[in-house]
Design a protein around this motif. Sequence first.
Motif, PDB file in Angstrom:
ATOM      1  N   MET A  40      27.770 -10.077  16.861  1.00  0.00           N
ATOM      2  CA  MET A  40      26.841  -8.877  17.263  1.00  0.00           C
ATOM      3  C   MET A  40      25.532  -9.761  17.846  1.00  0.00           C
ATOM      4  O   MET A  40      24.885 -10.467  17.407  1.00  0.00           O
ATOM      5  CB  MET A  40      26.387  -8.216  16.060  1.00  0.00           C
ATOM      6  N   LYS A  41      24.889  -9.147  19.141  1.00  0.00           N
ATOM      7  CA  LYS A  41      23.937  -9.414  19.633  1.00  0.00           C
ATOM      8  C   LYS A  41      22.941  -8.753  19.682  1.00  0.00           C
ATOM      9  O   LYS A  41      23.158  -7.394  19.308  1.00  0.00           O
ATOM     10  CB  LYS A  41      24.224  -9.693  21.129  1.00  0.00           C
ATOM     11  N   ARG A  42      21.703  -9.230  19.178  1.00  0.00           N
ATOM     12  CA  ARG A  42      20.586  -8.146  19.078  1.00  0.00           C
ATOM     13  C   ARG A  42      19.277  -8.424  20.268  1.00  0.00           C
ATOM     14  O   ARG A  42      19.311  -9.582  20.327  1.00  0.00           O
ATOM     15  CB  ARG A  42      20.031  -8.634  17.491  1.00  0.00           C
ATOM     16  N   LEU A  43      18.825  -7.581  20.588  1.00  0.00           N
ATOM     17  CA  LEU A  43      17.728  -7.573  21.178  1.00  0.00           C
ATOM     18  C   LEU A  43      16.505  -7.254  20.659  1.00  0.00           C
ATOM     19  O   LEU A  43      16.438  -6.369  20.181  1.00  0.00           O
ATOM     20  CB  LEU A  43      17.923  -6.802  22.470  1.00  0.00           C
ATOM     21  N   ILE A  44      15.500  -8.065  20.597  1.00  0.00           N
ATOM     22  CA  ILE A  44      14.218  -7.902  19.879  1.00  0.00           C
ATOM     23  C   ILE A  44      13.222  -7.558  21.078  1.00  0.00           C
ATOM     24  O   ILE A  44      13.197  -8.726  21.979  1.00  0.00           O
ATOM     25  CB  ILE A  44      13.812  -9.323  19.194  1.00  0.00           C
ATOM     26  N   LEU A  45      12.668  -6.676  20.678  1.00  0.00           N
ATOM     27  CA  LEU A  45      11.527  -6.431  21.856  1.00  0.00           C
ATOM     28  C   LEU A  45      10.212  -6.180  21.357  1.00  0.00           C
ATOM     29  O   LEU A  45      10.098  -5.790  19.878  1.00  0.00           O
ATOM     30  CB  LEU A  45      11.810  -5.026  22.521  1.00  0.00           C
ATOM     31  N   SER A  46       9.387  -7.130  21.652  1.00  0.00           N
ATOM     32  CA  SER A  46       8.041  -7.511  21.193  1.00  0.00           C
ATOM     33  C   SER A  46       6.949  -6.519  22.193  1.00  0.00           C
ATOM     34  O   SER A  46       7.095  -7.062  23.221  1.00  0.00           O
ATOM     35  CB  SER A  46       7.645  -8.920  20.905  1.00  0.00           C
ATOM     36  N   LEU A  47       6.007  -5.781  21.481  1.00  0.00           N
ATOM     37  CA  LEU A  47       5.121  -5.235  22.378  1.00  0.00           C
ATOM     38  C   LEU A  47       3.683  -5.844  21.946  1.00  0.00           C
ATOM     39  O   LEU A  47       3.509  -5.958  20.846  1.00  0.00           O
ATOM     40  CB  LEU A  47       4.901  -3.841  22.437  1.00  0.00           C
ATOM     41  N   SER A  48       3.013  -5.995  23.013  1.00  0.00           N
ATOM     42  CA  SER A  48       1.588  -6.795  22.555  1.00  0.00           C
ATOM     43  C   SER A  48       0.522  -5.699  23.315  1.00  0.00           C
ATOM     44  O   SER A  48       0.595  -5.122  24.683  1.00  0.00           O
ATOM     45  CB  SER A  48       1.392  -8.012  23.052  1.00  0.00           C
ATOM     46  N   LEU A  49      -0.195  -5.229  22.615  1.00  0.00           N
ATOM     47  CA  LEU A  49      -1.357  -4.243  23.004  1.00  0.00           C
ATOM     48  C   LEU A  49      -2.645  -5.094  22.811  1.00  0.00           C
ATOM     49  O   LEU A  49      -3.142  -5.801  22.183  1.00  0.00           O
ATOM     50  CB  LEU A  49      -1.612  -3.088  22.242  1.00  0.00           C
ATOM     51  N   VAL A  50      -3.220  -4.798  24.194  1.00  0.00           N
ATOM     52  CA  VAL A  50      -4.542  -5.533  24.246  1.00  0.00           C
ATOM     53  C   VAL A  50      -5.645  -4.348  24.602  1.00  0.00           C
ATOM     54  O   VAL A  50      -5.392  -3.486  25.330  1.00  0.00           O
ATOM     55  CB  VAL A  50      -4.661  -6.323  25.484  1.00  0.00           C
ATOM     56  N   CYS A  51      -6.623  -4.474  23.545  1.00  0.00           N
ATOM     57  CA  CYS A  51      -7.680  -3.125  23.720  1.00  0.00           C
ATOM     58  C   CYS A  51      -8.603  -4.065  24.487  1.00  0.00           C
ATOM     59  O   CYS A  51      -9.310  -5.027  24.186  1.00  0.00           O
ATOM     60  CB  CYS A  51      -8.029  -2.789  22.607  1.00  0.00           C
ATOM     61  N   ARG A  52      -9.282  -3.364  25.484  1.00  0.00           N
ATOM     62  CA  ARG A  52     -10.329  -3.868  26.210  1.00  0.00           C
ATOM     63  C   ARG A  52     -11.555  -2.977  26.299  1.00  0.00           C
ATOM     64  O   ARG A  52     -11.277  -1.681  26.588  1.00  0.00           O
ATOM     65  CB  ARG A  52     -10.026  -4.312  27.486  1.00  0.00           C
ATOM     66  N   ALA A  53     -12.714  -3.107  26.255  1.00  0.00           N
ATOM     67  CA  ALA A  53     -13.997  -2.259  26.304  1.00  0.00           C
ATOM     68  C   ALA A  53     -14.200  -2.089  27.692  1.00  0.00           C
ATOM     69  O   ALA A  53     -14.005  -3.151  28.621  1.00  0.00           O
ATOM     70  CB  ALA A  53     -15.062  -2.622  25.508  1.00  0.00           C
ATOM     71  N   ALA A  54     -14.655  -0.976  28.203  1.00  0.00           N
ATOM     72  CA  ALA A  54     -14.996  -0.810  29.453  1.00  0.00           C
ATOM     73  C   ALA A  54     -16.412  -1.324  29.912  1.00  0.00           C
ATOM     74  O   ALA A  54     -17.112  -1.364  29.063  1.00  0.00           O
ATOM     75  CB  ALA A  54     -15.072   0.811  29.917  1.00  0.00           C
ATOM     76  N   ILE A  55     -16.423  -2.092  31.036  1.00  0.00           N
ATOM     77  CA  ILE A  55     -17.606  -2.811  31.437  1.00  0.00           C
ATOM     78  C   ILE A  55     -18.394  -1.640  32.303  1.00  0.00           C
ATOM     79  O   ILE A  55     -17.763  -0.991  33.252  1.00  0.00           O
ATOM     80  CB  ILE A  55     -17.598  -3.868  32.215  1.00  0.00           C
ATOM     81  N   GLY A  56     -19.724  -1.259  31.885  1.00  0.00           N
ATOM     82  CA  GLY A  56     -20.590  -0.359  32.552  1.00  0.00           C
ATOM     83  C   GLY A  56     -21.406  -1.133  33.814  1.00  0.00           C
ATOM     84  O   GLY A  56     -21.901  -2.083  33.327  1.00  0.00           O
ATOM     85  N   VAL A  57     -21.321  -0.266  34.887  1.00  0.00           N
ATOM     86  CA  VAL A  57     -22.150  -0.928  35.806  1.00  0.00           C
ATOM     87  C   VAL A  57     -23.033   0.104  36.676  1.00  0.00           C
ATOM     88  O   VAL A  57     -22.704   1.146  36.699  1.00  0.00           O
ATOM     89  CB  VAL A  57     -21.418  -1.829  36.911  1.00  0.00           C
ATOM     90  N   THR A  58     -24.329  -0.069  36.697  1.00  0.00           N
ATOM     91  CA  THR A  58     -25.093   0.942  37.512  1.00  0.00           C
ATOM     92  C   THR A  58     -24.996   0.874  39.023  1.00  0.00           C
ATOM     93  O   THR A  58     -24.836  -0.183  39.497  1.00  0.00           O
ATOM     94  CB  THR A  58     -26.564   0.810  36.783  1.00  0.00           C
ATOM     95  N   GLU A  59     -25.874   1.876  39.538  1.00  0.00           N
ATOM     96  CA  GLU A  59     -26.149   1.679  40.888  1.00  0.00           C
ATOM     97  C   GLU A  59     -27.396   0.630  40.642  1.00  0.00           C
ATOM     98  O   GLU A  59     -27.868   0.706  39.731  1.00  0.00           O
ATOM     99  CB  GLU A  59     -26.608   3.086  41.525  1.00  0.00           C
ATOM    100  N   PRO A  60     -27.862   0.251  41.939  1.00  0.00           N
ATOM    101  CA  PRO A  60     -29.097  -0.564  41.619  1.00  0.00           C
ATOM    102  C   PRO A  60     -30.279  -0.048  40.890  1.00  0.00           C
ATOM    103  O   PRO A  60     -30.366   0.964  40.940  1.00  0.00           O
ATOM    104  CB  PRO A  60     -29.377  -0.837  42.950  1.00  0.00           C
ATOM    105  N   VAL A  61     -30.673  -0.826  39.749  1.00  0.00           N
ATOM    106  CA  VAL A  61     -31.584  -0.496  38.803  1.00  0.00           C
ATOM    107  C   VAL A  61     -33.019  -0.658  39.604  1.00  0.00           C
ATOM    108  O   VAL A  61     -34.034   0.003  39.048  1.00  0.00           O
ATOM    109  CB  VAL A  61     -31.591  -1.064  37.433  1.00  0.00           C
ATOM    110  N   ALA A  62     -32.829  -1.604  40.304  1.00  0.00           N
ATOM    111  CA  ALA A  62     -34.160  -2.058  40.971  1.00  0.00           C
ATOM    112  C   ALA A  62     -33.792  -2.453  42.652  1.00  0.00           C
ATOM    113  O   ALA A  62     -32.510  -3.011  42.662  1.00  0.00           O
ATOM    114  CB  ALA A  62     -35.168  -3.162  40.405  1.00  0.00           C
ATOM    115  N   GLU A  63     -34.409  -2.313  43.189  1.00  0.00           N
ATOM    116  CA  GLU A  63     -34.374  -2.702  44.779  1.00  0.00           C
ATOM    117  C   GLU A  63     -35.519  -3.350  45.374  1.00  0.00           C
ATOM    118  O   GLU A  63     -36.613  -3.333  45.071  1.00  0.00           O
ATOM    119  CB  GLU A  63     -33.918  -1.518  45.600  1.00  0.00           C
ATOM    120  N   ILE A  64     -35.365  -4.021  46.511  1.00  0.00           N
ATOM    121  CA  ILE A  64     -36.273  -4.744  47.388  1.00  0.00           C
ATOM    122  C   ILE A  64     -36.048  -4.288  48.782  1.00  0.00           C
ATOM    123  O   ILE A  64     -34.784  -4.393  49.054  1.00  0.00           O
ATOM    124  CB  ILE A  64     -36.257  -6.310  47.361  1.00  0.00           C
TER     125      ILE A  64
END
Length: 120
Positions: free
Chosen positions: A1-25
């Motif tokens: 009998m053949k068996r198929l093993i399925l492994s799932l890997s979950l990666v949790c990532r935090a979102a990176i926030g970026v602003t419109e320019p906070v200061a300008e020249i």
Amino acid sequence: MKRLILSLSLVCRAAIGVTEPVAEISSTANSPTYAFSAFTPSNGSVLVMIVAISGTDTAKATVTGGLIWTQKCAVTYNTGDRLYVMWAKVPTSPGSLTFTIDVTGNNGTGAIGGMFQFTD
């Protein structure tokens, strides 16, 4: 009998926030320094500055106003103008600051730039 093993890997990532320019020249002044508008950086954020200065070929600009800045590149374009990209880590919020980019020794003839803030 053949068996198929399925492994799932979950990666949790935090979102990176970026602003419109906070200061300008935006300046057409013939000057050795160009100042961003004042703002208060967030605690633990990373600031990225992108500034184009015409009329200067200073290879390493400096930044004053607090924090330790690392220049990632300074690229010449139009045979005498420079684009600078720098970043700094904000360890704790220092209150309102004004950052100034300095090309003393080879004045610019104008500058345009933005500062972006990345969080998380």
